[in-house]
Design an enzyme around this catalytic site. Structure first.
Site: not given
Length: 152
Positions: A19, A45-48, A65-66, A71, A98
């Protein structure tokens, strides 16, 4: 439900999720364990995932991204037996839009009995396990038997 055995390979497929308030914590953890992680296949996930790639140069298979479905994409990979370990630093003090996806992801990781870390201490225990770089047998639901019973 009946169980069957699945062997987690020596070269693990590891999902990394965090997160927003936990991304830096995950980045620090990845950097600290980069020599071990580079021997495995990474998903995020995308940003991470993009932040990890940029900071470390590690190859990461980035999902959406989540909040945009990432997710759920990771959860689908878990259900398909394509993720062996989930490192998910989630923020228990801040609700996210989410949240149902987050709960579903953790539920699937539990159903399919994969190792899950939701904080640095547990992630350290997992990656420092003497079995981390070895094949490991786990028990999972026997979906074929389950389906056969339902179709009788």
């Amino acid at each position: 439900m009946e169980l069957t055995t699945r062997t987690l390979p020596a070269r693990k497929h590891i999902a990394l999720v965090a997160h927003d308030h936990c991304k830096q914590m995950l980045m620090n953890w990845v950097e600290r364990h980069q020599p071990l992680l580079e021997k495995h296949v990474l998903y995020a996930t995308g940003t991470t995932g993009n932040l990890i790639q940029r900071a470390t140069g590690l190859e990461v298979n980035a999902m959406l991204s989540g909040p945009m479905g990432g997710d759920q994409q990771v959860g689908a990979l878990i259900s398909e037996g394509k993720i062996d370990v989930l490192i998910f630093f989630w923020d228990p003090l801040n609700a996210v839009p989410h949240d149902p996806d987050v709960k579903a992801l953790l539920r699937l990781a539990t159903v399919w009995n994969i190792p899950v870390a939701t904080n640095v201490a547990t992630a350290d225990f997992i990656i420092q396990s003497p079995h981390f770089n070895d094949p490991v047998d786990i028990l999972i639901p026997d979906y074929q038997r389950y389906l056969a019973e339902r179709l009788k």
